[in-house]
Motif scaffolding. Structure first.
Motif, PDB file in Angstrom:
ATOM      1  N   ILE A   3       0.882  -1.212   0.160  1.00 43.67           N
ATOM      2  CA  ILE A   3      -0.146   0.030  -0.002  1.00 43.67           C
ATOM      3  C   ILE A   3       0.775   1.109   0.066  1.00 43.67           C
ATOM      4  O   ILE A   3       0.659   2.365  -0.549  1.00 43.67           O
ATOM      5  CB  ILE A   3      -0.885   0.084   1.312  1.00 43.67           C
ATOM      6  N   SER A   6       1.972   2.136  -3.265  1.00 44.83           N
ATOM      7  CA  SER A   6       0.801   2.483  -4.293  1.00 44.83           C
ATOM      8  C   SER A   6       0.554   4.198  -4.208  1.00 44.83           C
ATOM      9  O   SER A   6       0.013   4.500  -5.043  1.00 44.83           O
ATOM     10  CB  SER A   6      -0.219   1.769  -4.071  1.00 44.83           C
ATOM     11  N   LEU A   7       0.910   4.581  -2.911  1.00 44.39           N
ATOM     12  CA  LEU A   7       0.829   5.909  -2.844  1.00 44.39           C
ATOM     13  C   LEU A   7       1.672   6.780  -3.401  1.00 44.39           C
ATOM     14  O   LEU A   7       2.826   6.679  -3.403  1.00 44.39           O
ATOM     15  CB  LEU A   7       0.597   6.149  -1.431  1.00 44.39           C
ATOM     16  N   ASP A 126       0.835   1.931   6.522  1.00 41.13           N
ATOM     17  CA  ASP A 126       1.861   2.140   5.427  1.00 41.13           C
ATOM     18  C   ASP A 126       3.345   1.933   5.923  1.00 41.13           C
ATOM     19  O   ASP A 126       4.360   2.066   5.167  1.00 41.13           O
ATOM     20  CB  ASP A 126       1.858   3.411   4.791  1.00 41.13           C
ATOM     21  N   THR A 181      -5.992   4.967  -2.538  1.00 39.67           N
ATOM     22  CA  THR A 181      -5.415   3.623  -2.906  1.00 39.67           C
ATOM     23  C   THR A 181      -6.257   2.377  -3.406  1.00 39.67           C
ATOM     24  O   THR A 181      -5.863   1.468  -3.974  1.00 39.67           O
ATOM     25  CB  THR A 181      -5.131   2.690  -1.335  1.00 39.67           C
TER      26      THR A 181
END
Length: 304
Positions: A3, A6-7, A126, A181
């Motif tokens: 995650i 992916s940010l 995260d 996300t």
């Protein structure tokens, strides 16, 4: 892919993201007096339903025009509506309910906890490490946000309403992050449109079911021309446009730093008041500067 990766991470130039956050808070600040006016005649669920309905009616056509019908059909509606039902539906309802039990000023003061909640989410979900400059930035930002309000009011109303606002802050921070996300392929307008539509459907269903459980039906007869105008401004401006700008800021700065901008909103309220004859407040201006300093320190560089 995790995650965290992916940010989007802040780029070399964060000017656009910071300006987006400033614009978001500028529009968002207008929502508190509008909500106070609406709550004087309408119950919280009705106010929330109107707000979300106007926001959805504005966002869906804008999204289709901006990104095209193909992008709208290709969106992950199931995931987006789920995030929106909880984040934008329940979150918005708790905020309006909390304000109905307190007042706009108190609700905005509690919203100053947003950076703390947002950073906690980044650390928990995260794997982000709480570095000293981030902690100092949060401290300055929250202190400045509370000080801004302290310069403009005498006391806070703490009770069940305050806890409802605090819960809405946590839900909104989660939803802002989750919209990035869960819907990574969509534009900020698309993410906002899908999630707010989910919130609108959830609250509309809740309002429709209320009479069956002893609650009040939608009070159409009490909604006057002024209320329709206020609800439109509350939904389109303070929710739809504000959320689009905020998600742009989140994508560029991360939810933690972007959320720090929420603490300067009361300074904008003071600027609005100046146009109607209110006096300038140097303590408020100084506290707002403290918020800006906190945001700059948290980013580790000048916001440019």
């Amino acid at each position: 892919m995790t995650i965290a990766t992916s940010l989007p991470s802040p780029g070399r130039s964060s000017l656009a993201a910071n300006l987006a956050c400033m614009g978001s808070m500028l529009v968002w600040a207008l929502g508190f007096p509008l909500a106070d006016a609406l709550l004087a005649t309408l119950p919280p669920v009705a106010v929330t339903a109107l707000r979300l309905a106007f926001a959805t009616a504005f966002l869906l056509p804008v999204w289709i025009i901006a990104d095209g019908w193909r992008e709208v059909r290709a969106a992950n509606w199931t995931r987006g509506l789920g995030v929106g039902a909880l984040g934008m539906g329940l979150g918005a309802l708790l905020l309006v309910y909390g304000q109905s039990r307190t007042d706009g000023i108190t609700a905005a003061v509690i919203a100053a906890t947003m950076p703390v909640v947002a950073i906690a989410l980044e650390c928990l979900l995260d794997g982000r490490h709480l570095r000293p400059r981030i902690a100092l930035g949060i401290l300055l930002s929250v202190t400045g946000g509370v000080a801004v309000y302290g310069a403009r009011m005498g006391s806070l109303n703490i009770g069940i309403g305050a806890w409802a606002v605090l819960a809405s802050v946590a839900i909104f921070a989660w939803a802002s992050r989750a919209s990035v996300t869960a819907l990574p392929g969509l534009s900020a307008i698309g993410r906002t449109a899908v999630t707010i539509t989910g919130g609108a459907l959830a609250i509309a269903a809740f309002q429709a079911l209320l009479p069956a459980f002893g609650g009040e039906a939608m009070p159409w007869g009490r909604i006057g021309p002024r209320d329709w105008v206020y609800a439109a401004l509350y939904g389109v401006g303070s929710m739809a446009i504000s959320q689009i700008l905020f998600l742009i800021g989140v994508a560029g700065l991360g939810i933690g730093v972007a959320a720090m901008h929420i603490n300067i909103a009361p300074f904008y309220v003071m600027l609005f008041a100046l146009a109607f004859g209110a006096a300038w407040s140097w303590p408020t201006a100084g506290a707002a500067a403290l918020v800006v300093l906190g945001v700059v320190i948290a980013q580790g560089r000048r916001p440019a």
